[in-house]
Design an enzyme around this catalytic site. Structure first.
Site, PDB file in Angstrom:
ATOM      1  N   CYS A  42      33.904  50.372  19.809  1.00 20.15           N
ATOM      2  CA  CYS A  42      34.146  50.763  18.415  1.00 20.15           C
ATOM      3  C   CYS A  42      34.108  52.285  18.309  1.00 20.15           C
ATOM      4  O   CYS A  42      33.322  52.940  18.984  1.00 20.15           O
ATOM      5  CB  CYS A  42      33.074  50.152  17.521  1.00 20.15           C
ATOM      6  SG  CYS A  42      33.346  50.459  15.765  1.00 20.15           S
ATOM      7  N   GLU A  94      32.674  39.700  22.609  1.00 27.49           N
ATOM      8  CA  GLU A  94      31.827  38.576  22.210  1.00 27.49           C
ATOM      9  C   GLU A  94      32.343  37.868  20.963  1.00 27.49           C
ATOM     10  O   GLU A  94      32.968  38.485  20.100  1.00 27.49           O
ATOM     11  CB  GLU A  94      30.433  39.094  21.849  1.00 27.49           C
ATOM     12  CG  GLU A  94      29.693  39.699  22.990  1.00 27.49           C
ATOM     13  CD  GLU A  94      28.368  40.299  22.535  1.00 27.49           C
ATOM     14  OE1 GLU A  94      27.784  41.050  23.323  1.00 27.49           O
ATOM     15  OE2 GLU A  94      27.929  40.035  21.408  1.00 27.49           O
ATOM     16  N   CYS A  97      32.257  34.040  14.252  1.00 22.96           N
ATOM     17  CA  CYS A  97      32.209  35.498  14.106  1.00 22.96           C
ATOM     18  C   CYS A  97      33.049  36.093  15.230  1.00 22.96           C
ATOM     19  O   CYS A  97      32.756  35.864  16.404  1.00 22.96           O
ATOM     20  CB  CYS A  97      30.748  35.954  14.203  1.00 22.96           C
ATOM     21  SG  CYS A  97      30.555  37.732  14.198  1.00 22.96           S
ATOM     22  N   CYS A 148      25.617  41.694  17.521  1.00 23.15           N
ATOM     23  CA  CYS A 148      26.763  41.834  18.402  1.00 23.15           C
ATOM     24  C   CYS A 148      26.580  42.992  19.360  1.00 23.15           C
ATOM     25  O   CYS A 148      25.992  43.994  19.036  1.00 23.15           O
ATOM     26  CB  CYS A 148      28.033  42.008  17.591  1.00 23.15           C
ATOM     27  SG  CYS A 148      28.885  40.458  17.492  1.00 23.15           S
ATOM     28  N   CYS A 192      23.821  50.520  16.217  1.00 18.95           N
ATOM     29  CA  CYS A 192      24.636  49.419  16.749  1.00 18.95           C
ATOM     30  C   CYS A 192      24.855  49.554  18.249  1.00 18.95           C
ATOM     31  O   CYS A 192      25.274  50.601  18.741  1.00 18.95           O
ATOM     32  CB  CYS A 192      25.982  49.406  16.026  1.00 18.95           C
ATOM     33  SG  CYS A 192      27.128  48.182  16.673  1.00 18.95           S
ATOM     34  N   CYS A 246      28.073  53.789  14.892  1.00 15.03           N
ATOM     35  CA  CYS A 246      26.856  53.657  14.078  1.00 15.03           C
ATOM     36  C   CYS A 246      25.603  53.797  14.957  1.00 15.03           C
ATOM     37  O   CYS A 246      25.549  53.252  16.067  1.00 15.03           O
ATOM     38  CB  CYS A 246      26.840  52.317  13.367  1.00 15.03           C
ATOM     39  SG  CYS A 246      28.235  52.137  12.242  1.00 15.03           S
TER      40      CYS A 246
HETATM   41  N1  SAH Z   1      32.374  47.031  12.239  1.00 20.97           N
HETATM   42  C1  SAH Z   1      32.254  46.143  11.150  1.00 20.97           C
HETATM   43  C2  SAH Z   1      32.197  44.728  11.616  1.00 20.97           C
HETATM   44  C3  SAH Z   1      30.892  44.186  11.986  1.00 20.97           C
HETATM   45  S1  SAH Z   1      29.821  45.175  12.996  1.00 20.97           S
HETATM   46  C4  SAH Z   1      31.090  46.535  10.260  1.00 20.97           C
HETATM   47  O1  SAH Z   1      30.325  47.405  10.641  1.00 20.97           O
HETATM   48  O2  SAH Z   1      31.012  45.994   9.163  1.00 20.97           O
HETATM   49  C5  SAH Z   1      28.757  44.012  13.462  1.00 20.97           C
HETATM   50  C6  SAH Z   1      27.648  43.621  12.529  1.00 20.97           C
HETATM   51  O3  SAH Z   1      26.468  43.678  13.276  1.00 20.97           O
HETATM   52  C7  SAH Z   1      27.417  44.461  11.276  1.00 20.97           C
HETATM   53  O4  SAH Z   1      27.176  43.623  10.170  1.00 20.97           O
HETATM   54  C8  SAH Z   1      26.192  45.254  11.604  1.00 20.97           C
HETATM   55  O5  SAH Z   1      25.487  45.562  10.470  1.00 20.97           O
HETATM   56  C9  SAH Z   1      25.470  44.315  12.513  1.00 20.97           C
HETATM   57  N2  SAH Z   1      24.582  44.980  13.445  1.00 20.97           N
HETATM   58  C10 SAH Z   1      24.884  45.954  14.301  1.00 20.97           C
HETATM   59  N3  SAH Z   1      23.779  46.332  14.996  1.00 20.97           N
HETATM   60  C11 SAH Z   1      22.788  45.553  14.548  1.00 20.97           C
HETATM   61  C12 SAH Z   1      21.403  45.440  14.871  1.00 20.97           C
HETATM   62  N4  SAH Z   1      20.862  46.192  15.813  1.00 20.97           N
HETATM   63  N5  SAH Z   1      20.668  44.509  14.200  1.00 20.97           N
HETATM   64  C13 SAH Z   1      21.229  43.710  13.262  1.00 20.97           C
HETATM   65  N6  SAH Z   1      22.528  43.774  12.918  1.00 20.97           N
HETATM   66  C14 SAH Z   1      23.286  44.679  13.546  1.00 20.97           C
HETATM   67 FE1  SF4 Z   2      31.376  49.698  14.816  1.00 20.25          FE
HETATM   68 FE2  SF4 Z   2      28.960  48.661  15.184  1.00 20.25          FE
HETATM   69 FE3  SF4 Z   2      29.359  50.409  13.233  1.00 20.25          FE
HETATM   70 FE4  SF4 Z   2      30.407  47.944  13.008  1.00 20.25          FE
HETATM   71  S1  SF4 Z   2      28.258  48.463  13.078  1.00 20.25           S
HETATM   72  S2  SF4 Z   2      31.428  49.910  12.604  1.00 20.25           S
HETATM   73  S3  SF4 Z   2      30.885  47.565  15.202  1.00 20.25           S
HETATM   74  S4  SF4 Z   2      29.563  50.839  15.434  1.00 20.25           S
END
Ligand code: SAH
Ligand code: SF4
Length: 359
Positions: free
Chosen positions: A123, A90, A116, A347, A130, A127
């Protein structure tokens, strides 16, 4: 066998000059690609036929195909791209500022946009909050696949090549886990005869691989960094971001302090706010202490829920109280307005939707 060809977008102009003879053709190809946004080598009018067939044989132009597009009422457009091997990623086109027109109908300034981009399919970091993490890790994106996201979005939105744009590496994947291709993409974006996007307009967001923050710093590319902090104590941070056990908060703060930062700029700390987890003033207090001595800016993000997540979206009142506390204690702090909330804001969510719609 279906072989995957390199993309012309994988290369800096210097590299293309080594591969394509005579070398001045590389400059012309660059122009057609990045200034005219052509979709095939055959459209490159001043390139001789024999070279066109050589190019068609050796390379592809754009390795991405738009397979889904969702537009939000606030101007955010989310794209799902298919890669050559059928995998999907995306990118998001974000309108940061509306255009302004005076009472005589003259343009005061054009609208401002940020793209973005994703850096990996899936990944490895995993997390807990995420959606991208749920599918595990598939592969790194090539430099060309990273470059193609910005090129495709500019073209799709009729955004002229010389209009300024910001890039945030905040899409799917952990950018620093794909440092080689990321750094090459940063350089290709900077090419004067390409999109000419200065590194000051590029921000790498990381979940905090502290050793890689150092490596990125040593490369001295001039990019900004954003740290996805999300928690102020290691216990909660390790629950949210498992690799925090290897790269704890102290190691990240130390790496940030070593990072070459433009003195006029600030390091961005992303703080995903989750209801009853990290939305209290005690956390705000710890955050102030933690960032003491760093020229920082905090970006509070509403957790965006999705089916089956154990986490909840915080209350607006708690967000505002948290923000006020930080501001009153000398920190710059913004709340990320949930751009594209009526589409699939965070994302990984568009991709998830697409999977469901294919079922
Ligand atoms: N992996 C890197 C790059 C961005 S990850 C990182 O973690 O910094 C994608 C972004 O989406 C991050 O800023 C994360 O905090 C946000 N994100 C992921 N899941 C989310 C959610 N459920 N609600 C809001 N933001 C979220
Ligand atoms: Fe990976 Fe999502 Fe954690 Fe960013 S927030 S490091 S994309 S698992």
């Amino acid at each position: 066998m279906n072989t995957i060809k390199p993309s012309i977008l994988d290369f800096t102009q210097e590299e293309l000059k080594e591969q394509i003879k005579p070398a001045f053709r590389a400059k012309q190809i660059f122009g057609w690609t990045y200034h005219n946004y052509v979709e095939s080598f055959d459209e490159m009018a001043n390139i001789p036929k024999s070279l066109k067939s050589e190019l068609n044989e050796k390379y592809i132009l754009n390795p991405l195909k738009i397979v889904r597009k969702e537009e939000s009422s606030d101007g955010t457009i989310k794209y799902l791209f298919e890669l050559q091997d059928g995998k999907t990623v995306e990118s998001v086109w974000l309108k940061m500022k509306d255009e302004e027109i005076d009472c005589n109908g003259n343009l005061i300034h054009e609208a401002k946009y940020t793209v973005c981009v994703s850096t990996q399919v899936g990944c490895k970091v995993g997390c807990a909050f995420c959606l991208t993490a749920k599918g595990g890790f598939t592969r790194d994106l090539t430099s060309g696949e990273i470059v193609a996201q910005v090129l495709s979005l500019k073209k799709d939105n009729n955004h002229k090549h010389n209009r300024k744009i910001n890039i945030v590496y905040m899409g799917m994947g952990e950018p620093l886990d794909n440092l080689e291709n990321l750094s090459k993409a940063i350089k290709i974006f900077k090419e004067e005869e390409g999109l000419a996007i200065s590194s000051k307009r590029q921000t790498v967001s990381t979940s905090g691989l502290s050793n890689k923050i150092d490596k990125l710093g040593e490369m001295d590319l001039g990019v900004h960094i954003a740290i996805s902090l999300h928690a102020v104590d290691d216990k909660l941070r390790s629950e949210l971001i498992p690799m925090n056990k290897a790269h704890n908060i102290a190691s990240i703060i130390d790496a940030v302090k070593r990072f070459p930062i433009d003195t006029r700029k600030r390091v961005m700390f992303e703080y995903l706010v989750i209801k009853n987890k990290n939305d209290d003033l005690a956390s705000a207090k710890k955050l102030v202490k933690l960032l003491n001595g760093i020229k920082a800016k905090v970006n509070l993000i509403y957790f965006n829920p999705y089916p089956e997540t154990p986490y909840d979206r915080p209350d607006k009142e708690d967000m505002i109280n948290f923000q006020e506390y930080l501001i009153n204690h000398g920190l710059l702090c913004t709340i990320r307005d949930s751009k594209g909330i009526d589409i699939s804001a965070a994302c990984g969510q568009l991709k998830e939707k697409d999977k469901n719609s294919l079922k």
